[in-house]
Design a protein around this motif. Structure first.
Motif, PDB file in Angstrom:
ATOM      1  N   TYR A 131      -1.762   0.634  -4.107  1.00  9.18           N
ATOM      2  CA  TYR A 131      -2.231   1.963  -3.717  1.00  9.18           C
ATOM      3  C   TYR A 131      -3.384   2.439  -4.598  1.00  9.18           C
TER       4      TYR A 131
ATOM      5  N   ASN B 137      -8.212   1.026  -1.453  1.00  7.54           N
ATOM      6  CA  ASN B 137      -7.691   2.379  -1.265  1.00  7.54           C
ATOM      7  C   ASN B 137      -8.746   3.413  -0.896  1.00  7.54           C
TER       8      ASN B 137
ATOM      9  N   LEU C 239       2.842   5.815   4.595  1.00 12.26           N
ATOM     10  CA  LEU C 239       2.622   6.359   3.267  1.00 12.26           C
ATOM     11  C   LEU C 239       3.181   7.766   3.120  1.00 12.26           C
TER      12      LEU C 239
ATOM     13  N   ASN D 185       0.815  -1.211   0.000  1.00 12.21           N
ATOM     14  CA  ASN D 185       0.000   0.000   0.000  1.00 12.21           C
ATOM     15  C   ASN D 185       0.847   1.258   0.000  1.00 12.21           C
ATOM     16  N   ASN D 186       1.832   1.315  -0.847  1.00 11.85           N
ATOM     17  CA  ASN D 186       2.692   2.483  -0.970  1.00 11.85           C
ATOM     18  C   ASN D 186       2.487   3.097  -2.346  1.00 11.85           C
ATOM     19  N   ASP D 187       2.416   4.443  -2.404  1.00 15.36           N
ATOM     20  CA  ASP D 187       2.106   5.093  -3.672  1.00 15.36           C
ATOM     21  C   ASP D 187       3.242   5.013  -4.688  1.00 15.36           C
TER      22      ASP D 187
ATOM     23  N   GLY E 140       1.155   2.452 -10.075  1.00 16.49           N
ATOM     24  CA  GLY E 140       1.230   3.716  -9.370  1.00 16.49           C
ATOM     25  C   GLY E 140       1.677   4.819 -10.282  1.00 16.49           C
TER      26      GLY E 140
END
Length: 1166
Positions: free
Chosen positions: A332, A279, A98, A23-25, A48
């Protein structure tokens, strides 16, 4: 939505995974497992970053090649694979910060490491080891400033992002298993091993226990997973559920918040559950193990991921290879999900059910949410012009379209009803209807709307096709032919029509056991698919049951082709099948079309059939608008085009199919559009051609016209015939072109070909053909090379390219001044239509187009230039009337009069002066041009003002018209009335002064009218003229200032009295008694008695009382009061003059006529 597995990554040495976080942009994937394994991966085409673009590859080519738009959902190789050293035990927890882009991990020994990226490599930033217990769970809050670490032994530590410990707490006799921050960061929710939910504030103070509802037994029910969506990307709607608690018995409790007393309960029928929100909190992914029987009857465990919306509605499930899913994490963007299964990472792509539609040939309508708004934002984007229109909608449930209209299904906040809205290409409502049931699906045709819940169907004709006899007869039979409601279980007999009930009546009926799954409609047919596989075929517009079919599977969605002969059916697993429809013939004897009517039907045992066609992993399909055997579908990340069930080469694409027409497909990359919905790019709309169209182009360019003609005859289509016709025209092969245009049914093209054959010069023919193809520069060059500049100019004139026309004319060799002026005028029209008034005026001036030039100057408010235009226009030109009207609208009466006089329309000039209240100018014009109607008009207007009691306006009217005697008379009347009504004396005095000034003005005007002769004779003639024209009394003319004098002395006496000058007041009041004709005698002698009493001049006071007692206007009661008051005064004081040398007080008045000033002095005569 649709989901499918897209990629698998194996972990070296078969090390089993325990956790995965994605869940990282930036697209980083952290995976941890046994033996201290911790890796950070990054996919090459992580979504992303904007995936694909219109520049990637040839969108019209099929098969392989370069990466094309929308390919970001098909991940390829890893761009990074770094192993992080630091953990000795199995890594069990991993989470991303994040905002600060940090990774936090913990192993089975309780060691916590915070990792940071530096120059493309991940390094340790901080390490912490409590050495007492294992970390059960840890979570960052929404803004990434705090982390909460929960240990199994009940210890809790909250730290900051820079590593400082904020507070710690020991929860005695409590074993912790899970932790979640509330969306606002004010509270922390802990899950315990005993199955309890305990709420603390963000400083560690216990608040409450959250109630659980999933324990059906008296024993302890452990919590399997805990997920609380933090609201970072907004919510679908206000008060949407966002807290999910999963228990080991397979049940999930979904709550709006920790205080929700009526949560949703879901039974997943799975064990070993894990779950996580996507998200934006719209999808909850739940993984676990189900027990399924194989074909041999053996029971085995199957790893499954189920997907639910926040309201507990089941969306889809995905079977995953392997024994058990130990962790899962969303990307993300929410378009992919990573699953840790044994020693593998599986990636699954999600195709969301965006609320979107495409209609009108170029308009893409789509909706999205903003974190700061509760409404749904609906955008109508014209993909051709780039124009956007935005609408705010409270709750959008469904959107679909047909032709030039789209259908919106919404739920307003203030009413329990639902709204069906038919809107045009800019979002403006064309038709609106309120309904009393919740529609689950809806469809729109050219003139009808169909909406259906699980058992109720609405048929609404939103647009009338025309007033025919059949419609008129139907209107007699039915109370409203535009709307019909019926229950799906009502119609069971072939040939039977539907009823006409209300929604309230249908709701009272028992709910159906076989709900409606999907509907499809065209102008002639309505298809309703039910969950059992039953398929009902209704004929339109009568809505009569024409056929019933039975499918062996559960349909999820159905799509009808353009001529209603074939139906595409997709089930829950993404399997597509094609069903061919056939109408049943009904034996005569049917006696009615209404529900309950007697009927005698015997259907012929023929019906539709499933064709030998099946495709898997299909998530979108679109039939061609002009060919019933052509359709395109999406399988995973490939698009297939089928002609009569035969596929063409696949095209790599992840777009949503918008339109299929003329062998060309339009698709929208909605995933990329939704990343920046406020600024969609035309590059995100892709156009693809079918193989037949591409092959025809190749044959024409590489082989020849004859072979292409044969190929198109074998594969006929209007678009292909048009290609052949264009190629034949380029080669001047008119016979083949005519044949192709006839087969393409191109009437305009045939007309062009007919004109072309009449030309005797091939150069002209080639130039006209180039113009027909839109190659305007080529056509002009052909004319110029042939030394026919006149034809080039004529060609540009026909195109309306007036800028180029001017250039060609100025270059010499063609055109004349008349054509040049016409070109200037047309260029002015070009700017005029675009509201660029200044540029338009410049070109109109060169073209001497005074009419449009005047309009531009008027809009620009350049009235001096407009006056110059008026001067340049010839007399008796009708343009003068328009210019005069423009001047009149802005109040420029002099210029308007000037224009009308130049036109010779004196009456219009006078009317303008009257309208603008310029009566003096109107009278001057009337006298100069012997216009006799002005006096009648003036009298009518004055009468109107007087009737409306607007006498001051009438005075102003008379003054402007120099009718001084009338204005003076009216002022005298107003002054007399005010004096009698005892109004403010200052106002009365002003009215008398104004009246006197008007009399003086009357004298002056009369004298000036006699000319500049000798003053004596002029004065005498003026007096004689006054005598003949006088409409007022002679006394008024001679004593115009008498009223003003009277009220002046009246005010002066009182001012002197109140200022303490009582002697002066007595003298003024004594003189005032001479004006009994202007002021009431009772008021005059009362004032004299009052001031003389205070001046102790009792003789004058006595005379005043004598006068008061003898006034005929006084009543007996007033006379008695005067007598009593006099008696009380003069019994105390002797009536005398009050001075040693009695004298008669005399006030002399002088009038200075030259300055219109009253002067006075008071003297005493002996």
């Amino acid at each position: 939505m649709f989901i499918y597995l897209s990629k698998k990554i194996a972990i070296p040495n078969g090390v089993k995974l325990r956790t995965v976080a994605w869940n990282n942009d930036q697209g980083w994937i952290a995976c941890g497992g046994e033996e201290g394994l911790l890796k950070v991966l990054k996919l090459e085409n992580a979504s992303g970053v904007a995936s694909g673009g219109a520049a990637g590859g040839d969108p019209q080519a099929g098969g392989g090649g370069n990466r094309r738009p929308g390919e970001g959902l098909a991940p390829s190789n890893l761009s990074m694979n770094q192993t992080l050293e630091g953990h000795n035990g199995a890594v069990v927890v991993s989470t991303w910060n994040l905002q600060h882009r940090k990774l936090t991990t913990s192993d089975e020994h309780g060691l916590i490491i915070v990792w940071i990226l530096y120059k493309g490599i991940w390094y340790e930033e901080m390490i912490n080891n409590r050495n007492k217990s294992v970390v059960a769970d840890m979570q960052w809050n929404r803004d990434g400033t705090k982390i909460c670490i929960a240990y199994e032994d009940g210890a809790v530590i909250v730290g900051s992002v820079d590593g400082n410990r904020l507070w710690g707490k020991e929860l005695k006799q409590t074993l912790l298993t899970h932790v979640q921050w509330s969306p606002d960061g004010k509270n922390i929710l802990f899950g315990t091993a005993e199955g309890e939910l305990q709420m603390f504030d963000n400083t560690g103070n216990f608040m409450t226990k959250v109630q659980t509802y999933c324990n059906d037994t008296m024993g302890t029910l452990k919590i399997a997973a805990l997920a609380w969506y933090n609201g970072l990307n907004g919510y679908m709607e206000p008060q949407v559920p966002c807290l999910a608690v999963c228990f080991e018995n397979g049940k999930i409790q979904i709550m709006r918040d920790d205080k929700d007393l009526s949560p949703l309960i879901i039974d997943t029928n799975m064990r070993h559950l894990k779950m996580v929100w996507n998200n934006n909190g719209s999808i909850l992914a739940v993984s676990g193990v189900q027990y399924a029987r194989s074909a041999q009857g053996e029971e085995k465990e199957v790893s499954v991921v189920q997907f639910y919306d926040p309201f507990g509605q089941y969306l889809r499930s995905l079977k995953v290879p392997g024994k058990r899913i130990t962790s899962l994490s969303w990307e993300y963007s929410g378009l992919r999900i990573a699953l840790a299964v044994d020693s593998f990472i599986y990636f699954a792509n999600i195709r969301p059910d965006y609320k979107w539609t495409f209609f009108g040939g170029d308009v893409l309508a789509y909706s999205f949410h903003r974190p700061e708004r509760s409404e749904t934002i609906l955008v109508f984007w014209n993909t051709k012009t780039g124009e956007k229109y935005t609408k705010l909608i409270h709750k959008l449930l469904w959107i679909t379209s047909f032709g030039d209209f789209c259908l919106l299904v919404t739920k307003p906040e203030e009413t329990p009803q639902y709204i069906l809205t038919v809107a045009n290409a800019i979002g403006t409502a064309v038709e609106t209807k309120y309904i009393d049931f919740e529609p689950k699906t809806a469809v729109i045709t050219k003139t009808h709307v169909f909406a259906a819940s699980s058992d109720i169907v609405l048929h609404w004709q939103f647009k009338m096709t025309g007033s025919t006899k059949l419609i008129a007869l139907d209107a007699i039979r039915r109370k409203d032919t535009r709307e019909r409601l019926f229950h799906i279980d009502e119609v069971t007999v072939i040939g039977e029509g539907v009823g006409d009930s209300t929604a309230l009546e249908l709701k009272k009926r028992r709910s159906t056991t076989d709900p409606i799954a999907s509907i499809a409609a065209s102008d002639s047919a309505l298809l309703i698919a039910r969950q059992s596989g039953a398929l009902h075929h209704f004929a339109l517009p009568s809505v009569t049951l024409e056929n019933k079919y039975s499918l062996s599977f559960r349909p999820q969605s159905i799509v009808l082709n353009c001529n209603s002969t074939r139906l595409a059916i997709m089930d829950m697993a993404g399997i597509l099948k094609i069903f061919e429809l056939e109408k049943r013939n009904v034996v005569s004897g049917f006696t009615g079309g209404m529900v309950g009517a007697g009927s005698m039907t015997k259907p012929v045992e023929t019906g539709g059939k499933l064709l030998d066609f099946e495709r898997k992993d299909v998530w979108d399909i679109k039939w061609a608008d002009d060919n019933p055997e052509l359709f395109a579908l999406m399988e995973k990340t490939r698009m297939y085009i089928f002609r009569n069930l035969d596929p063409e080469e696949p095209i790599t694409c992840s777009g949503y199919i918008c339109n299929f027409n003329d062998l060309q497909i339009k698709a929208a990359l909605l995933d990329d559009i939704m990343r920046e919905p406020d600024s969609p790019s035309k590059d995100l709309m892709i156009h693809m051609e079918t193989k037949t169209l591409r092959d025809t182009r190749n044959i024409l360019s590489q082989v020849g016209l004859s072979d292409a003609l044969q190929f198109v005859e074998d594969n006929p289509h209007p678009r292909l015939w048009k290609l052949v016709a264009d190629a034949a025209l380029e080669q001047l092969d008119f016979a083949v072109a005519q044949k192709a245009l006839v087969r393409a049914v191109d009437y305009i093209g045939l007309q062009f070909l007919k004109r072309l054959q009449k030309l005797d010069d091939k150069v002209k023919q080639r130039a006209e053909i180039a113009a027909y193809f839109g190659q305007f520069e080529v056509a002009e060059k052909l004319y110029m090379d042939a030394d026919r500049k006149d034809l080039a100019i004529d060609f540009r004139v026909r195109l309306g390219d007036w800028f180029r026309v001017v250039q060609l004319i100025k270059g010499g060799g063609g055109g004349d001044d008349v054509m040049l002026e016409n070109a200037w005028s047309c260029i002015g029209d070009h700017y005029y239509d675009r509201q660029k008034w200044s540029q338009a005026a410049t070109y109109y001036a060169q073209a001497r187009n005074y009419e449009k030039l005047a309009e531009c100057y008027y809009i620009l408010e350049e009235y001096e230039n407009l006056e110059r235009v008026m001067e340049n226009v010839s007399e008796n030109s009708l343009l003068l009337r328009d210019i005069a009207g423009k001047f009149a609208t802005v109040g420029l009466s002099e210029l308007a009069v000037k224009a009308y006089v130049k036109l010779g329309d004196v009456k219009a000039a006078v009317d303008t002066c009257v309208h603008l209240n310029q009566w003096n100018t109107a009278v001057e014009l009337a006298e100069a041009h012997n216009f006799r109607e002005i006096e009648d008009l003036l009298a009518k207007y004055a009468t109107y003002l007087l009737d409306e009691d607007r006498r001051l306006n009438a005075v102003e009217l008379y003054r402007k018209a120099n009718y001084c005697q009338k204005s003076a008379k009216l002022l005298f009347e107003m002054a007399h009335e005010a004096a009698k009504a005892n109004k403010n004396p200052v106002r009365v005095k002003k009215l008398y002064v104004l009246a006197a000034l008007e009399v003086e003005r009357y004298h002056h005007v009369t004298k000036m009218a006699r000319g500049d002769a000798d003053q004596t004779s002029s004065a005498l003639d003026g007096l004689l003229a006054e005598d003949t024209k006088n409409t007022m009394e002679t006394g008024v003319l001679d004593n115009a200032w008498r009223g003003a004098e009277a009220f002046h002395f009246y005010l002066l006496a009182q001012r002197q009295f109140y200022n303490g000058d009582v002697d002066g007041a007595v003298k003024t009041a004594t003189h005032l008694c001479e004006y009994e004709d202007m002021i009431d005698a009772k008021i005059l002698f009362s004032l004299l008695a009052l001031v003389s009493f205070h001046a102790k001049k009792f003789g004058i006071c006595s005379k005043a009382f004598i006068k008061l007692e003898s006034l005929p206007s006084s009543s007996e009661e007033e006379t008695e009061q005067f007598e009593d008051l006099a008696l009380s005064i003069f019994t105390k004081w002797i009536p005398s003059s009050g001075s040693k040398n009695p004298s008669r007080n005399v006030l002399k008045l002088r009038f200075d006529g030259s300055r219109h000033v009253l002067q006075w002095d008071i003297t005493a005569e002996k």
